[in-house]
Structures are given as C-alpha cells and as structure tokens.
Design an enzyme around this catalytic site. Sequence first.
Site, short mmCIF file in Angstrom:
data_model
loop_
_atom_site.label_atom_id
_atom_site.label_comp_id
_atom_site.label_asym_id
_atom_site.label_seq_id
_atom_site.Cartn_x
_atom_site.Cartn_y
_atom_site.Cartn_z
N ASP A 1 -23.98 76.18 92.85
CA ASP A 1 -23.19 77.23 93.50
C ASP A 1 -23.57 77.37 94.97
O ASP A 1 -24.75 77.32 95.33
CB ASP A 1 -23.47 78.56 92.77
CG ASP A 1 -22.62 79.69 93.31
OD1 ASP A 1 -21.41 79.66 93.09
OD2 ASP A 1 -23.19 80.59 93.97
N GLU B 1 -35.17 61.90 85.94
CA GLU B 1 -36.23 61.76 84.91
C GLU B 1 -35.60 61.68 83.52
O GLU B 1 -36.25 61.27 82.57
CB GLU B 1 -37.15 62.99 84.90
CG GLU B 1 -38.09 63.10 86.07
CD GLU B 1 -38.72 64.50 86.12
OE1 GLU B 1 -38.67 65.23 85.10
OE2 GLU B 1 -39.25 64.83 87.18
C1 NOJ Z 1 -19.14 80.68 94.55
C2 NOJ Z 1 -18.64 81.05 93.20
O1 NOJ Z 1 -17.68 80.12 92.77
C3 NOJ Z 1 -18.11 82.46 93.31
O2 NOJ Z 1 -17.42 82.84 92.14
C4 NOJ Z 1 -19.26 83.37 93.61
O3 NOJ Z 1 -18.77 84.69 93.82
C5 NOJ Z 1 -20.02 82.93 94.85
N1 NOJ Z 1 -20.25 81.52 94.89
C6 NOJ Z 1 -21.35 83.63 94.94
O4 NOJ Z 1 -22.22 83.15 93.94
#
Ligand code: NOJ
Length: 546
Positions: A209, A254
């Site tokens: 993310d 790994e």
């Molecule tokens: C990207 C994610 O796809 C989104 O849903 C989220 O709100 C933000 N990153 C923060 O984690």
Amino acid sequence: MPDDEGWWRTAVIYQVYVRSFADGNGDGVGDLAGVRARLGYLKSLGVDALWFNPWYRSPLADGGYDVQDYRDIDPRFGTLAEAEQLIAEALALGIRTIIDIVPNHISDRHEWFQGALAAGPGSAERERFWFHPGRGADGAGIPTNWVSSFQGETWTRTQNPDGTPGEWYLHLFTPEQPDLNWNHPDVRREHEDILRFWFDRGVAGVRIDSAALPVKDPALPDLPAGGAPTTGHPHIDRDELHDIYREWRAVADEYDGERVLVGEVWLDDAERFARYLRPGEMHTAFNFGFMTQPWSARAMRDSITRTLAEHAPVGAPATWVLSNHDVTRPATRYGRADSSFAFDRKRFGTPTDAARGLARARAAALLVAALPGSLYIYQGDELGLPEVEVPRDAIEDPMHFRSGGVDPGRDGCRVPLPWSGEATPYGFGGAPWMPQPDDWASLTVEAQESDAASTLHLYRSAIRLRRALPEFGDGAFTWLEADADVLAFRRGDGVLSITNLGSTAVPLPAHHRILLASGPLDDGLPPDTTAWLALLPTAAPAATTT
Ligand code: NOJ
C-alpha cells in the site's frame, strides 16, 4: 506452493474487498466465511489469484488501511484459523492468495502508537513515529506544510498527560493513521516479520500500500509554494525506499513458489516508476497511468505504448487495471463527459450515460485482457456494476469528510455485491452495512448466469480464452494500422484485438474466426465494442460470442 515459474507475469488477479464480497454469518458484513462459500464462483470465473484488501484487526477508520494487529483477522471478518483455511482451500483450487501490507502507517489503536502516546515526549517509543514539537514559542504552529493525500493537514497535536497541548504527530492520511518512521530498525524488523508470518501461512504475495510514501526526509522541510519541489520530495518516492523493497524481495525469495511483491505506486514519472521494478525489487506495480485515461483511442494508445516501453528496460511485465476500491467504477466513468479518472474531480450528481458506460466498460475489459502482462479485476466489475451514489448519511469514507462533503468519496464502488434475488440484500447475507440500490436485480450473479450475453459470461469467456491461447501470454504485441478512433493490435501471429472508440461502425479486418466480442456485431464493429479475432485456423475453439 506450486512452482509454475513466472505465474505472476500473466496472472489474472481478482481483488476481494472482504467487507462487501459475501456475508457468511448474516451480520451484514462480508467475511471470510462468505469468501470460502464462494470459492466455486471464483474458480468458475477462472482467476489465478485473489488479492484481499486488509483483513486484519482494525477500527476500520479507513476501511482497514488502519491496521491494529497484523497477526490477527478482524473479528467482523473471521479468525486467523479461517484465513489459513481459506488460503489452503483456494490453493487446492489452483488459486493463490495475495494480501495487503500497509507500511506507511498503522492504526492509532495499534499498541505501538498507544505506547508512544503514553510514554511521552523524548521516549524511545515515540521514535518509531514522527512526533515533533510545533513551531513557535507555544508549539501551536504545525510542523510542516505538507498536504494529506486525503486533503487537509498532515499533523495532529497530542495532549500531555496533564491535559496541556503536546507534540504533534505526522499522518499523510487521517489522524487515525499515524505514519511510521522507516529510519527506525524496529519498523523494518517488524515488517520483515509480518511478511514471514504470512508467507509461512502460504500467501503467494503482497500488495504494498502507498508504496512510494513510507520514507520521509528527517529534516522535515516545508514544500515550496505550489507544492512540488524540483528534486527530492520530502515524503514521496525517496531513493531510500529501494533498500526497503530489496530487503523485502530477499525475504520473499527465501520462500518456494515465487512469492511476489506488487506495488501501489502512483507516480507520473515513468522512469522513477520503473525503478521499483528493477531486478531484486518488486515484481510488478499497478499501472495507474492507463487506468486514469479517458475513453479515447489516442490517449489509450499512447498510454499502452508508454507502459510497454517503460517496463521493457527493467524486464518487468506490465499490469492492467481498470479499477479498484478507490476508483469510480468503469461502467460509470466511461459513461461520463469526462471519462478520465482523478481523485480531486469526483462530484455528486455527475451526469452519466449508463448504457454507454457499460458498453465501454465491457469493451475495455476485453481490450486490457488482450494486452501483455498481468490483469487485475476488481470485484463487481465482472458484473458490470455501476458506481453507486451512496446517500450522504450512509457514507463512511474519510475522503468524503475531509473534503468538506464535496467529494462523494470511495464508498460508491464498495457497495456489497448482489448475488441473487430481486431485492436487497440480493443474496449478500444479512442487511448490508452499506445500502445497495433497489435496481440491481438484473445485475445479480444469478441473473447473469442465465443470460449468455451478460457481463459475467463475457469475463468468463475472456479469461478462458486468455488462458487457452498461447498468444495471450508474455508473447509478441504489434500495433496494426487503423483509423484514428480504433485500437487494433496483434498478439503473436494468431490473434487480433480491435476496439472501436469512435462514433460509427468500422469494418472488421480479415480474419479466420471471431473468438469473442464485447457486444453485438452488426455489419462490422459498432462503436464502444471490442472484438477478438482468430487469424489462423489453429486458434482455440470459439467461446460464446454475444
Ligand atoms: C491506498 C489504498 O488503496 C486506500 O484505500 C487507502 O485509503 C490509502 N492507500 C491509505 O492506506
């Protein structure tokens, strides 16, 4: 873990937003029991892997992107034992599992952050975050002028135990999502442990993310007026990130069976984007450049060409993504006057031609499925679901609130799926946590199963052909001469994909057989339609055409 080398280079990956997929226990919230009960559906769709949005224990201040405990499943979704069962059951059907890791921030309820608040200024516990005194004699001035990805400020002031105002802490998203300090060895070690925890449980990869955000310039410089420094942004795409992902790659390597790293990397600079995909770093990253393009042959052609060119030097396959849980659904987006996507342009009441949007979304689905690389399908797109205009009093997304109520937020693509029946909850389970529209009866899985022309059948046929025809693999891609409003390309020697983005029908090129089409073919290829053509008699048997 099966060892089919390079599986991720051409995989079809289905994104499961657990909360809205299927509710197994009748409480109105989607859960792992619901997913397990629907594995047969996913198998029949033909996907190779599932990517689950965060399923960990979380207050759900940002739909689970505020993780309280990475080693546990949120009780609303199920248990760790159920997650282990789900991973194993899916794998037994040949479907791999990819999970979401959120390195930039954690929940303010996480024990680290609670410990840091309690320990106070100057403590070792606060070093794992970005606590900082405010500016000015009274410390009331915000430490930097950085702007949140969700609009607004990026710092929140704490209170000291005696009730007086204290230090500030950094959060690029909501105050419930404090940013971690990636210069701290605990943060690095913890994330490597988390990766191992889940790889040990059989997950085949992680989606990373906000992958270009975790590292910050420790000097915390202000951004110049206008917001974009010419070199060295203090919190986006910093060079130090690459060391982290090289460490993660070493952990993944790994394990047997090619465990993959997939980055959520939003960057305009193609060369900087490709750096994340160098050998020894991530396997793939989401291609948002293409996803944000309008319904325009020129824009899409340029984007495809650029995408393939930017991936080639690093040897990484492209990814093709039409939407996800953050983005206006394609069936709606492509029916609007401005069919490109940008977060800051979402508004309530945008006029939409639903029929046109759906026709284009179906054509786009075949277009991207024919391109070289891996393919992501966001749950519900295979049903042609539209973006829902969620009633204001039901909205939960912090993006909506932080925009002062101007931006409808992202809940419109997170509405629980319709499985069967004539009225809400459409076989989802209990009364859904987010209201479903009352005109979804014809969009249910059940309704589409019995309609050979449905979007569900189109997706199934496309995925089946993609798997059956070797041309669709990593193989050659060649643009063909075509009208300005037409995208036509050949895969290998045997397959041709043609999409008409113009306003009048165009003739189909010479072909041996029509393999599949996104809509009826009259006398040629109508507007807003894609057809796949077999150029040689050796191509696989024709799938259902509509
Ligand atoms: C990207 C994610 O796809 C989104 O849903 C989220 O709100 C933000 N990153 C923060 O984690």
